[in-house]
Design a protein around this motif. Structure first.
Motif, PDB file in Angstrom:
ATOM      1  N   MET A  57       0.831  -1.210   0.000  1.00 22.68           N
ATOM      2  CA  MET A  57       0.000   0.000   0.000  1.00 22.68           C
ATOM      3  C   MET A  57       0.860   1.253   0.000  1.00 22.68           C
ATOM      4  N   PHE A  58       1.931   1.245   0.775  1.00 24.86           N
ATOM      5  CA  PHE A  58       2.809   2.414   0.861  1.00 24.86           C
ATOM      6  C   PHE A  58       3.422   2.735  -0.505  1.00 24.86           C
ATOM      7  N   TRP A  59       4.022   1.737  -1.135  1.00 22.64           N
ATOM      8  CA  TRP A  59       4.679   1.980  -2.415  1.00 22.64           C
ATOM      9  C   TRP A  59       3.678   2.295  -3.518  1.00 22.64           C
ATOM     10  N   CYS A  60       2.522   1.648  -3.498  1.00 28.10           N
ATOM     11  CA  CYS A  60       1.504   1.913  -4.515  1.00 28.10           C
ATOM     12  C   CYS A  60       0.969   3.337  -4.375  1.00 28.10           C
ATOM     13  N   ALA A  61       0.742   3.778  -3.143  1.00 26.56           N
ATOM     14  CA  ALA A  61       0.260   5.140  -2.915  1.00 26.56           C
ATOM     15  C   ALA A  61       1.305   6.165  -3.333  1.00 26.56           C
ATOM     16  N   ILE A  62       2.572   5.911  -2.995  1.00 24.95           N
ATOM     17  CA  ILE A  62       3.651   6.835  -3.364  1.00 24.95           C
ATOM     18  C   ILE A  62       3.778   6.931  -4.882  1.00 24.95           C
ATOM     19  N   ALA A  63       3.706   5.796  -5.574  1.00 20.59           N
ATOM     20  CA  ALA A  63       3.844   5.796  -7.034  1.00 20.59           C
ATOM     21  C   ALA A  63       2.711   6.571  -7.693  1.00 20.59           C
ATOM     22  N   ASN A  64       1.475   6.368  -7.230  1.00 16.16           N
ATOM     23  CA  ASN A  64       0.339   7.077  -7.824  1.00 16.16           C
ATOM     24  C   ASN A  64       0.390   8.567  -7.501  1.00 16.16           C
ATOM     25  N   LEU A  65       0.781   8.922  -6.295  1.00 11.43           N
ATOM     26  CA  LEU A  65       0.884  10.341  -5.947  1.00 11.43           C
ATOM     27  C   LEU A  65       1.983  11.020  -6.754  1.00 11.43           C
ATOM     28  N   ASN A  66       3.088  10.343  -6.952  1.00 14.39           N
ATOM     29  CA  ASN A  66       4.181  10.887  -7.758  1.00 14.39           C
ATOM     30  C   ASN A  66       3.726  11.156  -9.191  1.00 14.39           C
ATOM     31  N   GLN A  67       3.032  10.190  -9.791  1.00  8.44           N
ATOM     32  CA  GLN A  67       2.545  10.370 -11.151  1.00  8.44           C
ATOM     33  C   GLN A  67       1.457  11.438 -11.227  1.00  8.44           C
ATOM     34  N   PHE A  68       0.634  11.531 -10.201  1.00  4.73           N
ATOM     35  CA  PHE A  68      -0.409  12.555 -10.188  1.00  4.73           C
ATOM     36  C   PHE A  68       0.207  13.958 -10.188  1.00  4.73           C
ATOM     37  N   ILE A  69       1.188  14.187  -9.343  1.00  2.79           N
ATOM     38  CA  ILE A  69       1.837  15.505  -9.276  1.00  2.79           C
ATOM     39  C   ILE A  69       2.504  15.838 -10.601  1.00  2.79           C
ATOM     40  N   ASN A  70       3.217  14.877 -11.186  1.00  2.00           N
ATOM     41  CA  ASN A  70       3.890  15.126 -12.457  1.00  2.00           C
ATOM     42  C   ASN A  70       2.898  15.437 -13.577  1.00  2.00           C
ATOM     43  N   SER A  71       1.790  14.692 -13.624  1.00  2.00           N
ATOM     44  CA  SER A  71       0.819  14.900 -14.703  1.00  2.00           C
ATOM     45  C   SER A  71       0.110  16.245 -14.578  1.00  2.00           C
TER      46      SER A  71
END
Length: 330
Positions: A39-53
């Motif tokens: 959950m931690f890594w999945c949340a971090i990955a999605n948040l990272n992509q959200f900010i970049n997009s």
């Protein structure tokens, strides 16, 4: 090429961040290290992509170089983090299915070494084959830039494949033991209550393995066709400070490269969706949801009663005055 609107990806990635952290509370209480790491890594990955997009929605300018450095490390960790967390879960299920006696502290240390240690080690080792500091793609944001040299494969590309095969080995062994010893497993304390949850975790891990191993093998096969020999450290990092800034019309014009970018960025949301479908909709999760909404309803009723009491105290003198004066104010 699969090319959905960037606004749709931003919305989906933020949704992936939310649904990834919803089951975190009760898995943290249950000390399920593998699920918490996933959950931690999945949340971090999605948040990272959200900010970049969002930041680079219609631009490829170098707005935030420091953020891109951080985003690069998260992208490198994302290459192995989810499959390493799946390895933690399948290894734990194998221990349960094989009646293995283990210390909780020892198991936690092993899970943290796999789920946190391997992604951090990957961040460090990937710098050896990192040709540029980062690249910026319009709509995608900050992205990793690697040289196609022989050390790149053991240091970056091979990690998901190796971890996926090891996790797959544990998964196959777990299924074998469950199918052949299910009757005896029913006698294990607390096993029957957790059997459905274990099956869901095993389904999630197997799905990750099925997706990871073929994709990793395909990327390795395609990239091997353009491999160049290793010259020296200075040759690899000669243009490390340069940043490529590519508009969407440029990278989308390359069908293979554009497809790779889209698959990599959408895979995080799909992992979050798969995780919530398998772990976040079980009986245990539904019980927690019901308890949460009941607690919210109780608090809202208390707030409503408090507001009603305040309103009565505020307006009752005025109502009494109007009743005493026959409804006419002086």
């Amino acid at each position: 090429m699969f090319d959905p609107p960037n606004a749709l990806f931003s919305a989906c990635s933020f949704l992936g961040f939310i649904i990834s952290i919803i089951p975190l509370y009760w898995h943290w209480e249950a000390q399920n290290a593998g699920a918490c790491l996933y959950m931690f890594w999945c949340a971090i990955a999605n948040l990272n992509q959200f900010i970049n997009s969002v930041v680079w929605n219609k631009s490829a300018l170098n707005y935030a170089p420091v953020w891109c450095d951080i985003s690069m490390r998260l992208l490198i960790a994302g290459n192995v983090s989810l499959i390493s967390a799946s390895l933690c879960m399948t290894r734990r299920l194998y221990s349960v299915a094989s009646y293995a006696k283990y210390s909780k502290r020892r198991e936690l240390s092993i899970d943290l070494s796999i789920g946190l240690g391997i992604p951090v080690l990957s961040m460090v080792l990937t710098y050896i084959v990192q040709g540029r500091r980062f690249d910026i793609y319009e709509e995608v944001g900050c992205w990793l830039s690697l040289v196609n040299r022989p050390p790149t494969y053991p240091l970056f590309y091979a990690w998901p494949l190796v971890l996926g095969l090891v996790s797959g080995g544990f998964g196959v062994a777990t299924v074998y033991r469950v199918l052949h010893r299910h009757r005896s497993l029913r006698g294990v304390a607390n096993y029957q209550d957790n059997f459905s949850r274990h099956v869901r975790v095993l389904i999630l891990s197997c799905a990750d393995i099925i997706c990871t191993v073929p994709l990793s093998s395909y990327f390795i096969y395609v990239n091997l066709q353009g491999i160049t020999p290793w010259v020296s450290w200075s040759d690899v990092h000669a243009q490390f400070s340069s940043v490529w800034q590519l508009p969407s019309v440029v990278w989308k014009a390359e069908p293979y490269y554009g497809s790779v970018l889209q698959v990599c960025r959408w895979s995080n949301f799909l992992c979050a969706l798969l995780f919530f479908a398998t772990i976040g909709t079980g009986e245990e999760a539904l019980r927690h949801y019901c308890g949460f909404f009941q607690a919210i309803g109780t608090r809202l009723r208390r707030v409503g009663l408090w507001v009603t009491g305040v309103a009565r105290r505020c307006f009752r003198p005025r109502c009494d005055f109007m009743m005493n004066s026959g409804g006419n104010e002086v």
